[in-house]
Design an enzyme around this catalytic site. Sequence first.
Site, PDB file in Angstrom:
ATOM      1  N   ALA A 170       6.626  -8.003  -1.131  1.00 49.69           N
ATOM      2  CA  ALA A 170       5.494  -7.285  -1.731  1.00 49.69           C
ATOM      3  C   ALA A 170       5.255  -7.741  -3.162  1.00 49.69           C
ATOM      4  O   ALA A 170       4.102  -7.904  -3.587  1.00 49.69           O
ATOM      5  CB  ALA A 170       5.741  -5.776  -1.693  1.00 49.69           C
ATOM      6  N   ASP A 171       6.324  -7.954  -3.915  1.00 47.35           N
ATOM      7  CA  ASP A 171       6.178  -8.395  -5.300  1.00 47.35           C
ATOM      8  C   ASP A 171       5.474  -9.742  -5.378  1.00 47.35           C
ATOM      9  O   ASP A 171       4.599  -9.965  -6.223  1.00 47.35           O
ATOM     10  CB  ASP A 171       7.549  -8.496  -5.965  1.00 47.35           C
ATOM     11  CG  ASP A 171       8.235  -7.162  -6.088  1.00 47.35           C
ATOM     12  OD1 ASP A 171       7.955  -6.437  -7.051  1.00 47.35           O
ATOM     13  OD2 ASP A 171       9.057  -6.837  -5.217  1.00 47.35           O
ATOM     14  N   SER A 172       5.870 -10.659  -4.511  1.00 47.36           N
ATOM     15  CA  SER A 172       5.278 -11.996  -4.541  1.00 47.36           C
ATOM     16  C   SER A 172       3.804 -11.955  -4.173  1.00 47.36           C
ATOM     17  O   SER A 172       2.964 -12.583  -4.836  1.00 47.36           O
ATOM     18  CB  SER A 172       6.029 -12.920  -3.571  1.00 47.36           C
ATOM     19  OG  SER A 172       7.360 -13.106  -3.987  1.00 47.36           O
TER      20      SER A 172
END
Length: 403
Positions: A170-172
Amino acid sequence: MSDANAPLHGIRVLELGTMYAAPTVGRMLRDFGAQVIKVEDPETGDFARHWTPQKDGLSLGFTRLNAGKSSIGIDLRTDRGRDLVRQLAAEVDVVIESFRPGRLEKWGLGYDELSAANPGLVLVRVSGFGQTGPYSELPGFGTVAETASGFAHVNGWADKPPTSPPFGFADSIAGISAAMGAAMALFRRERTGRGEEVDVALYEPLMFILGDMILKYTATGEIQDRVGNGTGSASPRGIYQAADGKWLSIAASNQGIAKRLFHAMGQPELLDDPRFATNPARMENNDALQEKVIDWVASYPRGEALGILGKFEVVSSAVNDSSDIVVDPHFLERTLVEVKGEELLKSVLMPGPILHMRQSPTPNYDGVPRIGEHTDELLAALIGASAESIAELRAECVIGGNA
């Protein structure tokens, strides 16, 4: 300094974000020519410096996201530290932040304040649930985004628990999306002269790439569940084990590829079987068809099976691990880059830019900055700080680091 042919050459970025998503934004912009100045706590630095795995005390995850950036050590808990950031923000094109919504405003560093001094500023904000909405004040990391978005519910096998990925998925995705937002805001600034506030919630880009899950429910009332290596929309598709124990993938996701796969398997008559003649029929009889594919792949070593599939132009690939990737000639030529100038790592490889532009050079990843390594030179260059004022700020512990 970046190559003058890089699309973001001349763009200066101040990165206030830590950990994963916000530094990913900075990495994306740096990959295409921007100068990225990372503001870190002068004592502890970005917490990502403490992530594992490490090599001789250097975090490999921090290296991947921050190689080639500059580092300034500023204590944002102090009034003078926040004033330094305010002055720096007046000299840059983009500010990236990942604090909980409202924190910047409490510090007098919100968009209204920063843009008053720098009308062309683009403020990129990455948070768990976005700057608006009932959940905006809640803390959020990637794991929360991966569960709240619906991803974990559909990831894995039907008889196993919902599963989060073993990396910052999700962060990427949020970081890449926020970089796109920054680029769009900069493009519009060329026409209007005005900056923009870009608001990215960790879960939203991930929720988008989940496909038709939400549309399917609101249209049919059917909740999508875990289907293992399948998609629930096309057959045959999956990951299969070859005779030598190695794994490969096959994606016969349209009628033409399914036809070529059956010919590659030496079973063209499957297309005459009503159970397998069309994709809807194959989906209804997926288990029976998968058994046939499993048996066929298991009768060949992986290399031989992939050779046959390639001859028939069936979409397929080896299931690579890291040792496969770093010796693959395609990845070595196109995808992997070397981290240079870092004695602790010597010569290591990591993925380079996520896309290629004909006239844009491949960036160098020239070392990992130490905490506050560039503090003095950048404060002098950007806001005209004198040697005496820098020494005073350091004595008061407003700035620092192990430069």
